[in-house]
Design an enzyme around this catalytic site. Sequence first.
Site, short mmCIF file in Angstrom:
data_model
loop_
_atom_site.label_atom_id
_atom_site.label_comp_id
_atom_site.label_asym_id
_atom_site.label_seq_id
_atom_site.Cartn_x
_atom_site.Cartn_y
_atom_site.Cartn_z
N GLY A 53 2.12 2.73 -2.68
CA GLY A 53 1.56 3.51 -3.78
C GLY A 53 0.13 3.95 -3.53
N ASP A 54 -0.65 3.10 -2.88
CA ASP A 54 -2.05 3.44 -2.60
C ASP A 54 -2.14 4.62 -1.65
OD1 ASP A 54 -2.39 1.06 -4.03
OD2 ASP A 54 -2.69 -0.13 -2.22
N ALA B 95 0.81 -1.23 0.00
CA ALA B 95 0.00 0.00 0.00
C ALA B 95 0.84 1.27 0.00
CB ALA B 95 -1.00 0.02 1.16
#
Length: 312
Positions: A262-263, A260
């Site tokens: 990048g999220d 996560a």
Amino acid sequence: MAMGESARRVAALGECMIELVRRPDGTFTMGFGGDTLNTAVYMARLGVATDYVTALGDDGNSDAMVATWEAEGVGTGHVLRVPNRVPGLYMIETDDSGERRFLYWRDSAPARDLFVLPDSPALVADLEGYDLLYMSGISLAIWGERGREVLFPMLDRLRERGGRVAFDTNWRPRLWPDRETAQRAYDAMLRRTDIALPGVEDLRGLYGDADADTAMARVRGAGVTEIVLKLEKPGCIVSAPGLEETVPSEKVAKVVDTTAAGDSFSAGYLSARLKGLGPVEAARSAHRIAAVVIQHRGAVIPRDAMASVLDG
């Protein structure tokens, strides 16, 4: 170009799965995660009201997912429920450096049918009224050709009335029948994107783009006016009309889990833009969020671990 109050209705579209995380002692903990869902949760924590749009089953785990999202402040009014179906599942294993390996069981997940269910036409009609829709390359893959035949005209109508589209490339080759199909879908998606969050590694894997300059030129060539290109070394290049600047990432003493990263970066960037910050400052904010997230295990870290980057 500040977004500010122009974006009042925000939604993230995609898939959430049951998440099993292998601990160092060999035991597992269970949670819920999915790239765009993770972004929706982090955006809600950052003070941006965000709806999550997906399809789930009618089982207990689906009920628990919805309850968890609602507890995070994520809107669930557009979560379609499909009788006699269950969500997909994935397992995360991390090595000593924090890099992760995923194993998936998702072929019959109801999220794949989001745009072809009996309730889908009403959903599509309402989504056209949103101010910002966010999705990823994973979303694009799981919906298949039938889903994309509904998605792309809907995005055209949304943008014609002034709505905006944000897209994270998240290239996962195993989700696609072949590279050519994926390239056509990505080309069509980028032509309908206002804010692109691509990765150099994604575009090299998908198109064979050799470097950041080639990747940036490709996304610009699709007509995207605001681009946050994530580099292989920590950092990004922000491009907008009259602007191009490299923004380095935050230094982290120890990376625990890159799940996560990048999220949460997408959540930090979009939240900052929606609050009126410029692209460069929004990228700095995104780096700060991601730096906190990668120092903890799991896709969605405990809220109290984010105290240093949450408003108020």
